[in-house]
Design a protein around this motif. Sequence first.
Motif, PDB file in Angstrom:
ATOM      1  N   ASP A  21     125.223 -33.462  58.534  1.00  0.00           N
ATOM      2  CA  ASP A  21     123.924 -34.078  58.258  1.00  0.00           C
ATOM      3  C   ASP A  21     124.080 -35.580  58.578  1.00  0.00           C
ATOM      4  N   VAL A  22     123.885 -35.898  59.867  1.00  0.00           N
ATOM      5  CA  VAL A  22     124.241 -37.251  60.322  1.00  0.00           C
ATOM      6  C   VAL A  22     123.371 -38.337  59.676  1.00  0.00           C
ATOM      7  N   ALA A  23     122.108 -37.998  59.376  1.00  0.00           N
ATOM      8  CA  ALA A  23     121.243 -39.005  58.741  1.00  0.00           C
ATOM      9  C   ALA A  23     121.755 -39.319  57.336  1.00  0.00           C
ATOM     10  N   ARG A  50     115.502 -35.663  71.824  1.00  0.00           N
ATOM     11  CA  ARG A  50     114.647 -36.835  71.610  1.00  0.00           C
ATOM     12  C   ARG A  50     115.155 -37.654  70.429  1.00  0.00           C
ATOM     13  N   ILE A  51     114.801 -38.940  70.486  1.00  0.00           N
ATOM     14  CA  ILE A  51     115.261 -39.880  69.459  1.00  0.00           C
ATOM     15  C   ILE A  51     114.115 -40.146  68.484  1.00  0.00           C
ATOM     16  N   LEU A  52     114.403 -40.043  67.205  1.00  0.00           N
ATOM     17  CA  LEU A  52     113.432 -40.397  66.167  1.00  0.00           C
ATOM     18  C   LEU A  52     113.929 -41.657  65.473  1.00  0.00           C
ATOM     19  N   VAL A  53     113.020 -42.600  65.223  1.00  0.00           N
ATOM     20  CA  VAL A  53     113.421 -43.849  64.572  1.00  0.00           C
ATOM     21  C   VAL A  53     112.623 -44.016  63.288  1.00  0.00           C
ATOM     22  N   TYR A  54     113.306 -44.409  62.232  1.00  0.00           N
ATOM     23  CA  TYR A  54     112.618 -44.727  60.983  1.00  0.00           C
ATOM     24  C   TYR A  54     113.195 -46.033  60.448  1.00  0.00           C
ATOM     25  N   ARG A  55     112.328 -47.003  60.222  1.00  0.00           N
ATOM     26  CA  ARG A  55     112.812 -48.295  59.723  1.00  0.00           C
ATOM     27  C   ARG A  55     111.720 -48.934  58.891  1.00  0.00           C
ATOM     28  N   GLU A  56     112.128 -49.748  57.955  1.00  0.00           N
ATOM     29  CA  GLU A  56     111.151 -50.321  57.031  1.00  0.00           C
ATOM     30  C   GLU A  56     111.764 -51.544  56.365  1.00  0.00           C
ATOM     31  N   LEU A  57     110.924 -52.437  55.883  1.00  0.00           N
ATOM     32  CA  LEU A  57     111.427 -53.566  55.101  1.00  0.00           C
ATOM     33  C   LEU A  57     111.908 -53.052  53.752  1.00  0.00           C
ATOM     34  N   GLY A  58     112.998 -53.605  53.250  1.00  0.00           N
ATOM     35  CA  GLY A  58     113.483 -53.205  51.929  1.00  0.00           C
ATOM     36  C   GLY A  58     114.942 -52.799  51.950  1.00  0.00           C
ATOM     37  N   LEU A  59     115.443 -52.450  50.766  1.00  0.00           N
ATOM     38  CA  LEU A  59     116.826 -52.003  50.630  1.00  0.00           C
ATOM     39  C   LEU A  59     116.958 -50.564  51.135  1.00  0.00           C
ATOM     40  N   VAL A  60     118.181 -50.173  51.452  1.00  0.00           N
ATOM     41  CA  VAL A  60     118.429 -48.819  51.960  1.00  0.00           C
ATOM     42  C   VAL A  60     117.830 -47.774  51.011  1.00  0.00           C
ATOM     43  N   THR A  68     112.244 -38.290  53.727  1.00  0.00           N
ATOM     44  CA  THR A  68     112.438 -38.943  55.038  1.00  0.00           C
ATOM     45  C   THR A  68     113.708 -38.424  55.694  1.00  0.00           C
ATOM     46  N   LEU A  69     114.786 -38.344  54.906  1.00  0.00           N
ATOM     47  CA  LEU A  69     116.058 -37.897  55.485  1.00  0.00           C
ATOM     48  C   LEU A  69     115.929 -36.481  56.050  1.00  0.00           C
ATOM     49  N   ALA A  70     115.132 -35.641  55.372  1.00  0.00           N
ATOM     50  CA  ALA A  70     114.977 -34.250  55.825  1.00  0.00           C
ATOM     51  C   ALA A  70     114.326 -34.190  57.206  1.00  0.00           C
ATOM     52  N   THR A  71     113.532 -35.192  57.545  1.00  0.00           N
ATOM     53  CA  THR A  71     112.878 -35.190  58.869  1.00  0.00           C
ATOM     54  C   THR A  71     113.811 -35.732  59.960  1.00  0.00           C
ATOM     55  N   LEU A  72     114.914 -36.353  59.550  1.00  0.00           N
ATOM     56  CA  LEU A  72     115.809 -36.998  60.525  1.00  0.00           C
ATOM     57  C   LEU A  72     117.001 -36.091  60.814  1.00  0.00           C
ATOM     58  N   GLN A  73     116.756 -35.019  61.521  1.00  0.00           N
ATOM     59  CA  GLN A  73     117.816 -34.041  61.802  1.00  0.00           C
ATOM     60  C   GLN A  73     118.372 -34.247  63.201  1.00  0.00           C
TER      61      GLN A  73
END
Length: 464
Positions: A21-23, A50-60, A68-73
């Motif tokens: 589970d790399v994410a 394909r590459i999916l990107v998820y990023r946001e302001l804030g702490l990890v 969110t992690l479940a969508t990043l497979q």
Amino acid sequence: MGGEGPREACGLFGVWAPGEDVARLTYFGLFSLQHRGQESAGMAVSDGERILVYRELGLVSQVFDERTLATLQGNLCIGHTRYSTTGSTTWDNAQPSFKTNGQRGLALGHNGNLVNTAELAGIAGRRGPATTDSDLVAAMLARQLDRGLEAAALEVLPLLSGAFSFVLMDERTVFGARDPHGIRPLAIGRLPSGYCLASETCALDVVGATYVREVEPGELVSIDDRGIRSMPYAEPPRQALCLFEFVYLARADSRMYGRSVHETRREMGRRLAGESPADADLVIPIPDTGFSAAQGFAEGSGIPFGEGVIKNRYIGRTFIEPTPALRQRGVKLKLNSLPEAIRGKRLVVVDDSIVRGTTTRQIVQMLRDAGAAEIHLRIVSPPIRWPCFYGIDMSTRQELIAAGSAVEDVRVFVGADSLAYLSLEALVASTRAPKAAFCRACFDGEYPISVGEEEPSKFVLETL
Ligand code: SF4
């Protein structure tokens, strides 16, 4: 410095490990690199197509949740935590940067700061929306992506000047690269089914990876189903790892140049006790980075070690502005004293560095208010007299209290009974690496990479 800065400059993580589970691995890697950047967090993941990107302001922990992690497979992933050294804190500037040429995509995370950004912007012939040097590099790579990311990177990396560690990926391969001086760190770890890359070894430990080696200065490495391959792209002129990593930036449980950061800081404290002893009853650290060094000072001096200041461990970076009344309490949002432990005592107070001096002054006042009889400030680095252009946010001389002042003036400003700094020689000796192996420019003004006449501005791309 007790939380005043210099601010850290980004944490990187990358992993290629089919079947894992790399994410989630990236999440925990970033979580342990949170100290390197608290403004935004992000990751890019690929399933080979394909590459999916998820990023946001804030702490990890604020940016990612189970959903969110479940969508990043996928099989490969890179991640980034950011503190801005170029560009403002906006979503556009969060990383990884993502670019596509219509058919292929690439994602990039950067730690460091380039010093030829204006020149590169001319070569790339483009502007925004993002205003970071990192986004500019991603755009330059995207223009060459028809030939594959490896060929593009080998073309673009030699054009860059400054400090950079990168994690990069296309749909199938993860890459890591370091600038020819190796100013910012990047380590390689082995997993049962692949490899990972991380700014610090503490992130390898947390995901169960075994340390392999560091990415070498001037080296590009690729990781995919062909294994790990090394592609040197430049002759390293001289290695110049940021000495400040040992003083403040790196976590105490990381290793750099094969040496434990904790043990190095302990030795720095022991040497400081020898160089600048004090007649005192108790040695206290300014948490967190002062801990190891204060322990060393206590060992070297024979004065008991104790806690006198407690840090709010969860302060991170808040986006909620304190009220003016709360702000007046200043440092107390982050640090508070233990009056029972320090009342009537002559204290040795050990901190890693003094940048602007304002926080140190507040800490000294807080300790006096709590009843300390004397305050002997011992700093386990030399005075910071020169700005950093390589990714640590202390980029003008005006903001450095030691730049224009004698040690005695700094002592008067912060209000301590005595003040002493560790010598550069003792600091370097504590690392067990030769002086020539480090960038020490903020201490001695010897810049390993020329920054030209002009001091680069943090907002250079916003003013183009
Ligand atoms: S100038 Fe100082 S903080 Fe900047 S890279 Fe060099 S040693 Fe590190």
